[in-house]
Design a protein around this motif. Structure first.
Motif, PDB file in Angstrom:
ATOM      1  N   HIS A 109      -9.582   6.553  -8.761  1.00 62.62           N
ATOM      2  CA  HIS A 109      -8.704   5.459  -9.193  1.00 62.62           C
ATOM      3  C   HIS A 109      -9.466   4.169  -9.478  1.00 62.62           C
ATOM      4  O   HIS A 109      -8.880   3.127  -9.654  1.00 62.62           O
ATOM      5  N   GLN A 233      -6.949   1.854  -0.048  1.00 63.15           N
ATOM      6  CA  GLN A 233      -6.532   0.913  -1.095  1.00 63.15           C
ATOM      7  C   GLN A 233      -7.533  -0.248  -1.224  1.00 63.15           C
ATOM      8  O   GLN A 233      -7.828  -0.708  -2.316  1.00 63.15           O
ATOM      9  N   PHE A 352      -0.204  -6.511  -1.578  1.00 65.48           N
ATOM     10  CA  PHE A 352       0.271  -5.529  -2.563  1.00 65.48           C
ATOM     11  C   PHE A 352       1.204  -4.531  -1.883  1.00 65.48           C
ATOM     12  O   PHE A 352       1.267  -4.451  -0.649  1.00 65.48           O
ATOM     13  N   SER A 353       1.936  -3.800  -2.718  1.00 64.16           N
ATOM     14  CA  SER A 353       2.845  -2.783  -2.175  1.00 64.16           C
ATOM     15  C   SER A 353       2.656  -1.493  -2.961  1.00 64.16           C
ATOM     16  O   SER A 353       2.014  -1.473  -4.010  1.00 64.16           O
ATOM     17  N   GLY A 354       3.218  -0.419  -2.447  1.00 64.14           N
ATOM     18  CA  GLY A 354       3.122   0.871  -3.128  1.00 64.14           C
ATOM     19  C   GLY A 354       4.016   1.864  -2.424  1.00 64.14           C
ATOM     20  O   GLY A 354       4.803   1.492  -1.544  1.00 64.14           O
ATOM     21  N   LYS A 355       3.900   3.134  -2.809  1.00 58.98           N
ATOM     22  CA  LYS A 355       4.731   4.141  -2.138  1.00 58.98           C
ATOM     23  C   LYS A 355       3.926   5.413  -1.902  1.00 58.98           C
ATOM     24  O   LYS A 355       2.950   5.688  -2.603  1.00 58.98           O
ATOM     25  N   TYR A 399       7.751   3.454   1.521  1.00 55.17           N
ATOM     26  CA  TYR A 399       7.196   2.322   0.766  1.00 55.17           C
ATOM     27  C   TYR A 399       6.383   1.454   1.712  1.00 55.17           C
ATOM     28  O   TYR A 399       6.753   1.293   2.877  1.00 55.17           O
TER      29      TYR A 399
END
Length: 408
Positions: A109, A233, A352-355, A399
């Motif tokens: 990534h 991350q 930051f956010s994500g799932k 999440y």
């Protein structure tokens, strides 16, 4: 003397693993395979589980050992497997992860764009096939899933392949998470083939239930552990920031292979033999050495990201059952911007956010089938009296939001 090549490895999980033939020995000796000794199997999970320092090298050998067992079991049950097919199966499983980059998944990534480790593994196999005079051709067919005997392809990649049978047991051993400990050797003893498809004999049904439940536990407790997730991350962001700065002409101290991937945009369209050769010189050590140097860099983002990982002063992570409220993200970012006088794009590196999604059994993918004594074959979901298994086939999504604990 070829006999000198039939060596034995001592494995903490299975005991002694023997090398079956000279081709397998020469592949293990190859520098592309030896590189796997320098690629950690579980990425950043050692920041959560201190024992999780085992490598892709361990895992590849373990998967090969299980494949040896499987071939013996199936032959005993009357499934014909030629010597060439056996070697191809061993080679395909041995090399199935050879394309992993440093820390296993973070590279996909950040440094190379949208190239999966499977694609890189295949590129390595084609390269090795040239070096080994075409002796890997059948292994490549099986790895790609193109071989006419479908059950062989399932042994390499399916919901009950040798890859999973090894990593669940191995990762639970090295993390100390007992819930993931499956009896892979008993599972293998129950394997059979019907109409060219892998099946598990009826008496193995509870072993399969345990296998699927263990897989779910390992995902929530280990692979998707919130701290390990945040660390991975951060690593992705370190490499993205380094690439961004390099593009702006900032000279970063890094090894030659790492510098190449920072300076060049490599994706599926231009990942050629040269890129593969340079990729084969890249491992965990390049990244760690770079971060140790970059934690003193003048760039606010790069310096702090590296410092957070190297000294394990990680971000706070909160898991929720519903998407993260945008206003919470916004207020966290604004606080950071005001505190350090940085731009919003810089703050995005720290807030930051994500799932994450976990599905232990996919109904749509090649199913796990149970062979009953009367000759009937049923999908495990229908065959099992465990209500849990229906639940295990539903994807669960959580999440997350990450932000600095106090001060950077």
């Amino acid at each position: 003397m070829p006999n000198n090549k039939l060596k034995i490895f001592n494995d903490p999980i299975y005991g002694f693993i023997t090398i079956p033939n000279t081709l397998v020995f020469d592949l293990i000796e190859h520098k592309c395979f030896q590189r796997l000794r320098r690629i950690s199997q579980m990425g950043m999970s050692y920041l959560v589980y201190p024992g999780a320092h085992h490598t892709r090298f361990h895992h590849a050998l373990g998967s090969m050992y299980l494949m040896q067992k499987t071939v013996n079991v199936l032959r005993f049950k009357g499934v014909s497997i030629s010597t060439d097919e056996e070697t191809a199966l061993l080679v395909a499983i041995l090399l199935h992860d050879i394309g992993h980059g440093p820390f296993s998944h973070a590279m996909e990534h950040s440094i190379v764009d949208g190239i999966s480790h499977e694609e890189i593994s295949l590129a390595f196999m084609h390269k090795l096939n040239k070096d080994f005079n075409g002796n890997l051709t059948l292994a490549i067919e099986i790895f790609k899933g193109n071989y006419k005997r479908q059950f062989m392809c399932q042994l390499i990649s399916s919901q009950l392949d040798m890859d999973r049978a090894d990593y669940l047991k191995r990762d639970s051993f090295y993390t100390g998470v007992a819930e993931g400990n499956i009896n892979s050797e008993r599972l293998i003893t129950m394997l059979n083939v019907v109409n060219d498809q892998l099946v598990i004999e009826e008496k193995g049904i509870y072993s399969i239930e345990k296998f699927l439940i263990a897989r779910r536990f390992m995902y929530w407790q280990v692979y998707l552990h919130k701290t390990g997730l945040a660390a991975e991350q951060l690593l992705i962001r370190v490499l993205k920031r380094a690439k961004e700065l390099t593009k702006l002409g900032v000279n970063l101290e890094a090894s030659l292979p790492l510098t190449y991937f920072l300076k060049n945009d490599i994706d599926t369209s231009n990942f050629d033999d040269e890129s593969l050769e340079i990729f084969s010189r890249l491992d965990d050590y390049d990244i760690v050495t770079a971060m140790k140097s970059w934690q003193y860099h003048e760039d606010f983002v790069l310096r702090n990201l590296c410092d957070i990982i190297i000294n394990r002063d990680l971000l706070s992570v909160k898991l929720k059952n519903k998407p993260i409220d945008k206003s919470i993200l916004k207020s966290r970012k604004e606080a950071l911007i005001n505190e350090y006088n940085i731009s919003e794009s810089e703050a995005n590196y720290f807030v930051f956010s994500g799932k994450i999604t976990n599905q232990a059994y996919k109904k749509s993918k090649e199913q796990i089938n149970i062979l009953f004594k009367n000759g009937k074959v049923k999908n495990i979901i229908k065959a099992s009296d465990q209500l849990n298994l229906k639940a295990l086939s539903k994807p669960i999504t959580k999440y997350y939001i990450c932000y600095p604990k106090n001060k950077l």
